[in-house]
Design an enzyme around this catalytic site. Structure first.
Site, PDB file in Angstrom:
ATOM      1  CG  ASP A  76      -2.119   0.956   0.917  1.00 35.23           C
ATOM      2  OD1 ASP A  76      -2.841   0.710  -0.061  1.00 35.23           O
ATOM      3  OD2 ASP A  76      -2.309   1.947   1.653  1.00 35.23           O
ATOM      4  NE  ARG A 189       5.488  -0.360  -4.736  1.00 39.68           N
ATOM      5  CZ  ARG A 189       5.076   0.604  -5.566  1.00 39.68           C
ATOM      6  NH1 ARG A 189       5.695   0.829  -6.699  1.00 39.68           N
ATOM      7  NH2 ARG A 189       4.035   1.341  -5.240  1.00 39.68           N
TER       8      ARG A 189
END
Length: 204
Positions: A76, A189
């Site tokens: 997320d 990420r």
């Protein structure tokens, strides 16, 4: 000792986003773990009703792991602009609407900044929380963040989402102007994935 995946394992990426799948396939290259997406398995997307990135990642990972009977990894992530109080943040994907119209979402950020008097502060950041869930319900979270600034107009053809309007700190190029391998070396990420890899991918 933390629970690890082993070589030959199948791992579900709890996402229907083709861009994320391609990014994670590159990150997992050489690990011995085979990645398959929730979209490829025809799994439904759960409603993201939590009030945090970690909560939404856990919802998605647990749903995919339970439905597939395999370990599942969910991300997320969001794009946050300081002058907008951290928006779009948790709602980054929703600002793009059901058709995932990110050019419209980026324009919405620009319009909101203009409505706020076009503040000089262009501080922005991406955040990513990964959650690894096992079919028995066990989960682990890993968080990564990268700071930089919002830049207008959008430029670049690589990446996805808000990449065309984000310049990471220390750079002059937007994420979307970088080759995938360059972005993957420094992104939010990449940072959360590095923690996940150190603790949960096959050792050696």
């Amino acid at each position: 000792m933390s629970r690890r995946l082993t070589r030959g394992d199948r791992l579900v990426l709890a996402s229907h986003n083709a861009g994320k799948l391609a990014e994670f396939e590159l990150l997992l290259a050489g690990s011995g773990v085979t990645l398959v997406s929730a979209g490829q398995l025809g799994l439904p997307e759960p409603d993201e009703t939590a009030d945090s990135f970690a909560g939404n990642a856990a919802l998605k990972a647990r749903a995919a792991a339970g439905a597939a009977g395999l370990p599942a990894l969910a991300d997320d992530s969001g794009f946050c602009v300081r002058a907008l109080g951290g928006d779009p943040g948790l709602y980054s994907a929703r600002w793009a609407g059901p058709g995932r119209d990110f050019p419209a979402a980026m324009q919405r950020v620009r319009d909101r900044l203009a409505a706020a008097g076009d503040p000089a502060d262009r501080g922005a950041w991406f955040i990513s929380v990964l959650c690894l869930a096992w079919p028995d319900g066990e989960t682990r979270d890993f968080e990564g963040r990268i700071d930089g600034e919002f830049a207008w107009p959008p430029q670049g053809s690589h990446g996805h989402g808000y990449d065309p309007v984000f310049i990471p700190g220390g750079e002059t190029r937007r994420f979307a102007e970088m080759e995938e391998a360059e972005k993957n070396a420094i992104s939010h990420r990449a940072r959360s994935f590095r923690l996940f890899a150190e603790q949960c991918l096959p050792a050696g």
